[in-house]
Design an enzyme around this catalytic site. Sequence first.
Site, PDB file in Angstrom:
ATOM      1  N   ALA A  40       0.857  -1.200   0.000  1.00 13.03           N
ATOM      2  CA  ALA A  40       0.000   0.000   0.000  1.00 13.03           C
ATOM      3  C   ALA A  40       0.882   1.235   0.000  1.00 13.03           C
ATOM      4  CB  ALA A  40      -0.910  -0.020   1.224  1.00 13.03           C
ATOM      5  N   CYS A  42       0.212   4.178  -0.844  1.00 10.71           N
ATOM      6  CA  CYS A  42      -0.509   5.368  -0.369  1.00 10.71           C
ATOM      7  C   CYS A  42      -0.476   5.463   1.159  1.00 10.71           C
ATOM      8  CB  CYS A  42      -1.959   5.339  -0.851  1.00 10.71           C
ATOM      9  SG  CYS A  42      -2.087   5.134  -2.639  1.00 10.71           S
ATOM     10  N   ASN A 297      -5.209   1.158 -10.864  1.00  5.25           N
ATOM     11  CA  ASN A 297      -5.977  -0.069 -10.594  1.00  5.25           C
ATOM     12  C   ASN A 297      -6.974  -0.375 -11.705  1.00  5.25           C
ATOM     13  OD1 ASN A 297      -5.361  -1.386  -7.921  1.00  5.25           O
ATOM     14  ND2 ASN A 297      -5.442   0.751  -7.328  1.00  5.25           N
TER      15      ASN A 297
HETATM   16  C1  FAD Z   1       3.992   7.813  -0.709  1.00  2.50           C
HETATM   17  C2  FAD Z   1       2.918   7.709  -1.755  1.00  2.50           C
HETATM   18  C3  FAD Z   1       1.606   8.062  -1.420  1.00  2.50           C
HETATM   19  C4  FAD Z   1       0.616   7.986  -2.382  1.00  2.50           C
HETATM   20  N1  FAD Z   1      -0.674   8.319  -2.041  1.00  2.50           N
HETATM   21  C5  FAD Z   1      -1.653   8.225  -2.968  1.00  2.50           C
HETATM   22  C6  FAD Z   1      -3.007   8.496  -2.622  1.00  2.50           C
HETATM   23  O1  FAD Z   1      -3.324   8.809  -1.457  1.00  2.50           O
HETATM   24  N2  FAD Z   1      -3.954   8.403  -3.600  1.00  2.50           N
HETATM   25  C7  FAD Z   1      -3.628   8.036  -4.880  1.00  2.50           C
HETATM   26  O2  FAD Z   1      -4.528   7.948  -5.735  1.00  2.50           O
HETATM   27  N3  FAD Z   1      -2.368   7.747  -5.227  1.00  2.50           N
HETATM   28  C8  FAD Z   1      -1.370   7.825  -4.301  1.00  2.50           C
HETATM   29  N4  FAD Z   1      -0.088   7.522  -4.638  1.00  2.50           N
HETATM   30  C9  FAD Z   1       0.196   7.138  -6.033  1.00  2.50           C
HETATM   31  C10 FAD Z   1      -0.089   5.673  -6.261  1.00  2.50           C
HETATM   32  O3  FAD Z   1       0.564   4.930  -5.292  1.00  2.50           O
HETATM   33  C11 FAD Z   1       0.357   5.315  -7.649  1.00  2.50           C
HETATM   34  O4  FAD Z   1      -0.410   6.055  -8.559  1.00  2.50           O
HETATM   35  C12 FAD Z   1       0.188   3.844  -7.958  1.00  2.50           C
HETATM   36  O5  FAD Z   1       0.846   3.051  -7.024  1.00  2.50           O
HETATM   37  C13 FAD Z   1       0.744   3.553  -9.352  1.00  2.50           C
HETATM   38  O6  FAD Z   1       0.673   2.200  -9.578  1.00  2.50           O
HETATM   39  P1  FAD Z   1       1.638   1.509 -10.621  1.00  2.50           P
HETATM   40  O7  FAD Z   1       1.286   0.066 -10.604  1.00  2.50           O
HETATM   41  O8  FAD Z   1       1.615   2.228 -11.900  1.00  2.50           O
HETATM   42  O9  FAD Z   1       3.111   1.732 -10.051  1.00  2.50           O
HETATM   43  P2  FAD Z   1       3.759   1.401  -8.656  1.00  2.50           P
HETATM   44  O10 FAD Z   1       2.741   1.225  -7.603  1.00  2.50           O
HETATM   45  O11 FAD Z   1       4.819   2.414  -8.442  1.00  2.50           O
HETATM   46  O12 FAD Z   1       4.458   0.011  -8.899  1.00  2.50           O
HETATM   47  C14 FAD Z   1       5.458  -0.158  -9.849  1.00  2.50           C
HETATM   48  C15 FAD Z   1       6.328  -1.318  -9.428  1.00  2.50           C
HETATM   49  O13 FAD Z   1       7.087  -1.717 -10.549  1.00  2.50           O
HETATM   50  C16 FAD Z   1       8.337  -2.166 -10.077  1.00  2.50           C
HETATM   51  N5  FAD Z   1       9.292  -2.140 -11.194  1.00  2.50           N
HETATM   52  C17 FAD Z   1       9.703  -1.055 -11.902  1.00  2.50           C
HETATM   53  N6  FAD Z   1      10.551  -1.415 -12.865  1.00  2.50           N
HETATM   54  C18 FAD Z   1      10.685  -2.765 -12.781  1.00  2.50           C
HETATM   55  C19 FAD Z   1      11.429  -3.710 -13.512  1.00  2.50           C
HETATM   56  N7  FAD Z   1      12.190  -3.358 -14.524  1.00  2.50           N
HETATM   57  N8  FAD Z   1      11.344  -5.008 -13.140  1.00  2.50           N
HETATM   58  C20 FAD Z   1      10.552  -5.386 -12.115  1.00  2.50           C
HETATM   59  N9  FAD Z   1       9.839  -4.538 -11.396  1.00  2.50           N
HETATM   60  C21 FAD Z   1       9.892  -3.218 -11.719  1.00  2.50           C
HETATM   61  C22 FAD Z   1       8.694  -1.203  -8.966  1.00  2.50           C
HETATM   62  O14 FAD Z   1       9.602  -1.803  -8.073  1.00  2.50           O
HETATM   63  C23 FAD Z   1       7.332  -0.950  -8.331  1.00  2.50           C
HETATM   64  O15 FAD Z   1       7.130  -1.740  -7.176  1.00  2.50           O
HETATM   65  C24 FAD Z   1       0.930   7.566  -3.691  1.00  2.50           C
HETATM   66  C25 FAD Z   1       2.251   7.201  -4.017  1.00  2.50           C
HETATM   67  C26 FAD Z   1       3.232   7.262  -3.058  1.00  2.50           C
HETATM   68  C27 FAD Z   1       4.633   6.851  -3.426  1.00  2.50           C
END
Ligand code: FAD
Length: 544
Positions: A40, A42, A297
Amino acid sequence: MKVVIVGGVAAGMSAATRLRRLREDAEIVVFEAGEHVSYANCGLPYFISDVIAMREALLLQTPESLWRRFRIDVRVNTRVTAIDRDSKSVSAFNSITGESLTETYDYLILATGAKPRALEVPGGERALSLRDVADADTLKAATVGAKTAVVAGAGFVGIEVAENLRHLGIEVTLVQRGSQILSNFDPEMIEPLQAKLVSEGVDIALGVEIASIESNAVTLSDGRTVMADIVIAATGVVPDNSLAVSAGLRIGKTGGLWVDAQQRTSDPNILAAGDAVEKLGELTGDQTLIPLANLANRHGRLMADVIAGIETEAHPALGTAIIGAFGMVAAVTGLTENSARKAGIEAQAIHVHPGSHAGYYPGSKRVSLKVLFDPQTGRLLGAQGVGEDGVDKRIDVLATAIRAGFTVEDLMDLELSYAPQFGSAKDPINHLGYVGNNVMNAVTPTLQWHELDTALASGAQLIDVRTEREQKIGAIPGSRLIPVDELRDHLGELDGDLVVHCAVGQRGHIATQILRSAGKSVRNLDGGYATWKSGKDALARTKG
Ligand SMILES: Cc1cc2nc3c(=O)[nH]c(=O)nc-3n(C[C@H](O)[C@H](O)[C@H](O)COP(=O)(O)OP(=O)(O)OC[C@H]3O[C@@H](n4cnc5c(N)ncnc54)[C@H](O)[C@@H]3O)c2cc1C
């Protein structure tokens, strides 16, 4: 069918689990570079101060639980290093075992997220950032014994980190290059949150950047030195697209990975979603970066549907977002006045400041709302809200209304749940509809807070229709006090270009009707003294 997924958090795991629910026969392999999957992110800021005390609460799934329930083969600590589109395979490297491996795919999903922007200043390597659980562990450890912190960047993450550091009793300076915190709000709408942060001991430095980072301090671009046992870089994120770039996939103008409405990249066997990709803005029609969990998501889920052969399309994005700090909440959806102006979209603004629920029931708090709509058609274009209570539900209703294509006048007729502890018989949403209806039909011509100085300089006369007591607490310079109940006795004295204002706009509306009936030319200051004061305070804060 074999599907390989790179990135095991929001978009990646939504795709993996949905695909399993649709296709029991698919082979699903997830590579995650970090130690944890499906965490999580967020919740990470709240772990730092023990608001979320249990670390395990952040770890929503494990490779074992995902295998047990979904038969998803999750390989953590394994980074995908290259994509070979000809052989439809990926190379990966396990950082624990040192093993290199290759995996073929029928479909590849890129869900690599976004990286925190690095602070490229001397000493920048000292700055911590917050992206994953390992970062949160590092930051939490750094807070032990720390007395001072500088947070670079007053976006959502920067503010959340600042709040949680204050909970630990650490002195925090929040450094923001722009003229206000949270640049995706209009200034008068974010001012109450700015004021709240300051009252809770967060020192906000606007219009400056970090110039260099020393061992226990930072130097700001205006020459100031600020003590900093900890420095946190929260100046935004950039799409983590290195794999896609090396594989020759199309990158959009925003720097995000280009995808079509089915989340397909320029290679139809490779799909992508989440923070790594650009999204189509619903109201501007432009490609944009919106790094938010709800979009990651839902687009993750959509990729699974597309792979499973379901006909579907991603809906353009509004960018609905919310933040809470020290009990104050700010939320936004769609366009702001600033973003509409930049996009060349004509937008009429209205502001209201009603109670979160019926005033006679204890605990009602002011909820300040702003909506923007097309002045010709009335179509809703955006909304912002700020206050201590009831902001979330109003912005969610407005986000739904925008998505439905409603006009501002449609808000009058929304039938919303009401009992005194939850709302009002005329909910703030209905109230926005009534104000919008009066503006659309030119019953009450209005003037915005930032237009007042120009109007006064051109000779307009400003009449404060509040009570003498209210005026003593705070008044707009140059205004003449005529309480609304006495206005009819002064009609003979009032001529020329008139502007009326009250506390929030409602008595100003009544005064406008009285003056218009007497044949006067009059405009009501939209949102009244409350909006004007917030706007002016925001400007004064920028000037320091
Ligand atoms: C501290 C924080 C607070 C947040 N709060 C909110 C909120 O309150 N509300 C909201 O809507 N959004 C929030 N967000 C944003 C939200 O978390 C992101 O929009 C969301 O997680 C994006 O999902 P994603 O799957 O695109 O990427 P991520 O969740 O960033 O996941 C990407 C994953 O890919 C992995 N990865 C990257 N490259 C490679 C590779 N070459 N090989 C293998 N693995 C790899 C990384 O290690 C990472 O774990 C927050 C983000 C952070 C950091």
